[in-house]
Design a protein around this motif. Structure first.
Motif, short mmCIF file in Angstrom:
data_model
loop_
_atom_site.label_atom_id
_atom_site.label_comp_id
_atom_site.label_asym_id
_atom_site.label_seq_id
_atom_site.Cartn_x
_atom_site.Cartn_y
_atom_site.Cartn_z
N THR A 203 35.78 -11.10 -25.89
CA THR A 203 35.25 -9.75 -26.05
C THR A 203 34.92 -9.42 -27.51
O THR A 203 34.06 -8.59 -27.78
CB THR A 203 36.24 -8.71 -25.50
OG1 THR A 203 37.57 -9.03 -25.97
CG2 THR A 203 36.24 -8.71 -23.99
N MET A 204 35.58 -10.06 -28.47
CA MET A 204 35.24 -9.83 -29.86
C MET A 204 33.85 -10.39 -30.18
O MET A 204 33.02 -9.73 -30.82
CB MET A 204 36.28 -10.46 -30.79
CG MET A 204 36.05 -10.10 -32.25
SD MET A 204 37.23 -10.86 -33.39
CE MET A 204 36.62 -12.53 -33.43
N LEU A 205 33.58 -11.61 -29.71
CA LEU A 205 32.27 -12.20 -29.96
C LEU A 205 31.17 -11.43 -29.25
O LEU A 205 30.07 -11.26 -29.79
CB LEU A 205 32.27 -13.66 -29.50
CG LEU A 205 33.21 -14.61 -30.26
CD1 LEU A 205 33.10 -16.02 -29.71
CD2 LEU A 205 32.90 -14.60 -31.76
N LEU A 206 31.46 -10.93 -28.05
CA LEU A 206 30.47 -10.12 -27.33
C LEU A 206 30.16 -8.85 -28.11
O LEU A 206 28.99 -8.43 -28.19
CB LEU A 206 30.99 -9.78 -25.94
CG LEU A 206 31.04 -10.92 -24.93
CD1 LEU A 206 31.79 -10.48 -23.67
CD2 LEU A 206 29.65 -11.40 -24.56
N ASP A 207 31.17 -8.24 -28.70
CA ASP A 207 30.93 -7.02 -29.48
C ASP A 207 30.09 -7.29 -30.71
O ASP A 207 29.27 -6.47 -31.11
CB ASP A 207 32.26 -6.38 -29.86
CG ASP A 207 32.09 -4.97 -30.41
OD1 ASP A 207 31.54 -4.12 -29.68
OD2 ASP A 207 32.50 -4.72 -31.55
N TYR A 208 30.30 -8.46 -31.32
CA TYR A 208 29.46 -8.84 -32.47
C TYR A 208 27.98 -8.88 -32.08
O TYR A 208 27.11 -8.59 -32.91
CB TYR A 208 29.88 -10.22 -32.99
CG TYR A 208 30.85 -10.19 -34.13
CD1 TYR A 208 30.44 -9.89 -35.43
CD2 TYR A 208 32.20 -10.48 -33.92
CE1 TYR A 208 31.34 -9.87 -36.48
CE2 TYR A 208 33.11 -10.47 -34.97
CZ TYR A 208 32.68 -10.16 -36.24
OH TYR A 208 33.57 -10.15 -37.28
N CYS A 209 27.69 -9.25 -30.84
CA CYS A 209 26.29 -9.33 -30.40
C CYS A 209 25.62 -7.96 -30.39
O CYS A 209 24.41 -7.86 -30.54
CB CYS A 209 26.21 -9.94 -29.00
SG CYS A 209 26.73 -11.67 -28.92
N PHE A 210 26.41 -6.90 -30.20
CA PHE A 210 25.85 -5.55 -30.18
C PHE A 210 25.78 -4.94 -31.57
O PHE A 210 24.82 -4.22 -31.88
CB PHE A 210 26.70 -4.65 -29.26
CG PHE A 210 26.53 -4.94 -27.80
CD1 PHE A 210 25.49 -4.37 -27.08
CD2 PHE A 210 27.40 -5.80 -27.15
CE1 PHE A 210 25.33 -4.65 -25.73
CE2 PHE A 210 27.25 -6.08 -25.80
CZ PHE A 210 26.21 -5.50 -25.09
N GLU A 211 26.78 -5.18 -32.39
CA GLU A 211 26.82 -4.56 -33.72
C GLU A 211 27.69 -5.40 -34.64
O GLU A 211 28.89 -5.47 -34.48
CB GLU A 211 27.37 -3.13 -33.60
CG GLU A 211 27.56 -2.42 -34.93
CD GLU A 211 26.27 -2.35 -35.74
OE1 GLU A 211 26.21 -3.00 -36.79
OE2 GLU A 211 25.33 -1.66 -35.29
N GLU A 212 27.04 -6.03 -35.62
CA GLU A 212 27.78 -6.93 -36.51
C GLU A 212 28.65 -6.18 -37.51
O GLU A 212 29.68 -6.69 -37.94
CB GLU A 212 26.80 -7.83 -37.27
CG GLU A 212 26.12 -8.88 -36.41
CD GLU A 212 25.30 -9.86 -37.24
OE1 GLU A 212 25.43 -9.81 -38.49
OE2 GLU A 212 24.55 -10.64 -36.67
N GLU A 213 28.25 -4.96 -37.89
CA GLU A 213 28.83 -4.33 -39.06
C GLU A 213 30.12 -3.56 -38.80
O GLU A 213 30.89 -3.33 -39.72
CB GLU A 213 27.80 -3.38 -39.70
CG GLU A 213 26.54 -4.09 -40.19
CD GLU A 213 26.85 -5.19 -41.18
OE1 GLU A 213 27.75 -4.99 -42.04
OE2 GLU A 213 26.22 -6.26 -41.12
N ARG A 214 30.39 -3.12 -37.57
CA ARG A 214 31.59 -2.32 -37.36
C ARG A 214 32.82 -3.22 -37.20
O ARG A 214 32.71 -4.43 -37.08
CB ARG A 214 31.43 -1.40 -36.14
CG ARG A 214 31.30 -2.09 -34.81
CD ARG A 214 31.41 -1.09 -33.66
NE ARG A 214 31.06 -1.73 -32.39
CZ ARG A 214 29.92 -1.55 -31.75
NH1 ARG A 214 29.01 -0.75 -32.25
NH2 ARG A 214 29.69 -2.18 -30.60
N MET A 215 34.00 -2.60 -37.16
CA MET A 215 35.25 -3.33 -36.99
C MET A 215 35.30 -3.92 -35.58
O MET A 215 34.87 -3.28 -34.61
CB MET A 215 36.44 -2.42 -37.21
CG MET A 215 36.53 -1.85 -38.61
SD MET A 215 36.85 -3.11 -39.86
CE MET A 215 38.56 -3.49 -39.52
#
Length: 266
Positions: A203-215
Motif C-alpha cells: 500500500t505504500m508503493l501504491l500511494d507513491y503512484c498517486f502522489e510522490e511528495e506527501r508522507m
C-alpha cells in the motif's frame, strides 16, 4: 518564528478567561507552541491527530500548524487526516477513539488460518524489537487481517510453531499485502532465504503512484484515503514512558499491530 515564553505568558490570562466564559467541549492545540503551553507535551509530530487528554476542563486534541504545512507540503496528508479524526471524535465517532477489535491467537491457530483461509487475500505486519535480525533483533508479534477478522500472534523466538508460522508466510498461496513490505520481506529473507510466495500489494508503493511528495507512512496514507482512520502512532507515549520497541508493554504493542494490519487491509 516560534513565540517566546513571555509572549505565551502574556496571552495565558486572556485564554483562561475565554475558556471560563465559553467552556468548550474541545480545545485544539494548533502547532507545537500551543501543545506545550496547554499540555506540557513536546513534539507536535508525535501528537498531531491525537487526543492529548483533558486540558483545562476540555477534551484536548492536537493538530499541525497550517504555517508548518505550507513550509512542508509533504505533511498535507497528515494535516488533513488530523481534521478528519477531529471531526469524527467531535461527532461521537468510536473508530477514531477506540482500538479495533482483534483476537489473540497461538502460532498453531494462525498456521491453520494460512492452511484453511476464509479469504484469498490477507494483510500482515511484523512488530520487532530491532530493525535487523543480524543485530540481534527478534519478531515480537505478527498481526493479520482478512477484512472480517483481525488477529495478533505473539511470537516466541525460535519456538517451533512460531517459526513454522513465519515460514508459512513464505509458502502460503494466499495473496498477501503489507505496508512498506520491504521490512517484512527482509526479515523473512534473513530467516528463511526467501520472500513470500505471493506478496501482491504494497500500500505504500501504491500511494507513491498517486502522489510522490506527501508522507507515505501507514497512518498518513490511511488518514488521507479513509474518512474514519484515527491516529494510532505511539511515538509520543513511548517518549513519555521511556519505552523502546523491546520494552513496550504487550497490551500497548498488540493493539497497535492490529491497527496496522486492519488499516492496511481497509
Amino acid at each position: 518564528r516560534e513565540l517566546k515564553k513571555e509572549e505565551v505568558m502574556a496571552c495565558s490570562e486572556y485564554l483562561k478567561e475565554e475558556l471560563k466564559k465559553y467552556a468548550p467541549e474541545w480545545l485544539v492545540a494548533v502547532g507545537g507552541v500551543a501543545l506545550t503551553a496547554l499540555t506540557g507535551k513536546h513534539g507536535i509530530l508525535d501528537w498531531a491527530g491525537k487526543r492529548v487528554g483533558q486540558v483545562k476542563g476540555s477534551k484536548g486534541f492536537a493538530l499541525l500548524h497550517p504555517a508548518f504545512v505550507l513550509r512542508s507540503p509533504k505533511m498535507a496528508g497528515t494535516f488533513e487526516a488530523g481534521f478528519k479524526a477531529l471531526r469524527s471524535l467531535s461527532n461521537g465517532g468510536e473508530t477514531a477513539s477506540k482500538p479495533i477489535k482483534f483476537k489473540l491467537l497461538t502460532p498453531g491457530q494462525a498456521i491453520d488460518i494460512l492452511a484453511y483461509p476464509k479469504s484469498r487475500f490477507l494483510t500482515f505486519d511484523f512488530e520487532t524489537n530491532g530493525l535487523y535480525k543480524r543485530d540481534g533483533g527478534e519478531i515480537r508479534c505478527v498481526s493479520m487481517c482478512n477484512g472480517e477478522d483481525t488477529w495478533v500472534v505473539p511470537i516466541q523466538w525460535n519456538e517451533q510453531f512460531s517459526m513454522m508460522l513465519l515460514e508459512g508466510l513464505t509458502e502460503s498461496g494466499i495473496k498477501l499485502c503489507a505496508h512498506n513490505s520491504i521490512f517484512e520481506r527482509r526479515w523473512l529473507i534473513d530467516l528463511f532465504g526467501r520472500e513470500p510466495l505471493d506478496l501482491s500489494f504494497d500500500t505504500m508503493l501504491l500511494d507513491y503512484c498517486f502522489e510522490e511528495e506527501r508522507m507515505h507512512n501507514l497512518e498518513a496514507v490511511a488518514g488521507y484515503w479513509l474518512e474514519d482512520a484515527p491516529s494510532w502512532k505511539l511515538s509520543g507515549e513511548m517518549k513519555e514512558n521511556g519505552w523502546t520497541w523491546e520494552s513496550i508493554p504487550q497490551e500497548v504493542l498488540y493493539p497497535y499491530s492490529a491497527m496496522d494490519s486492519f488499516y492496511t487491509h481497509k
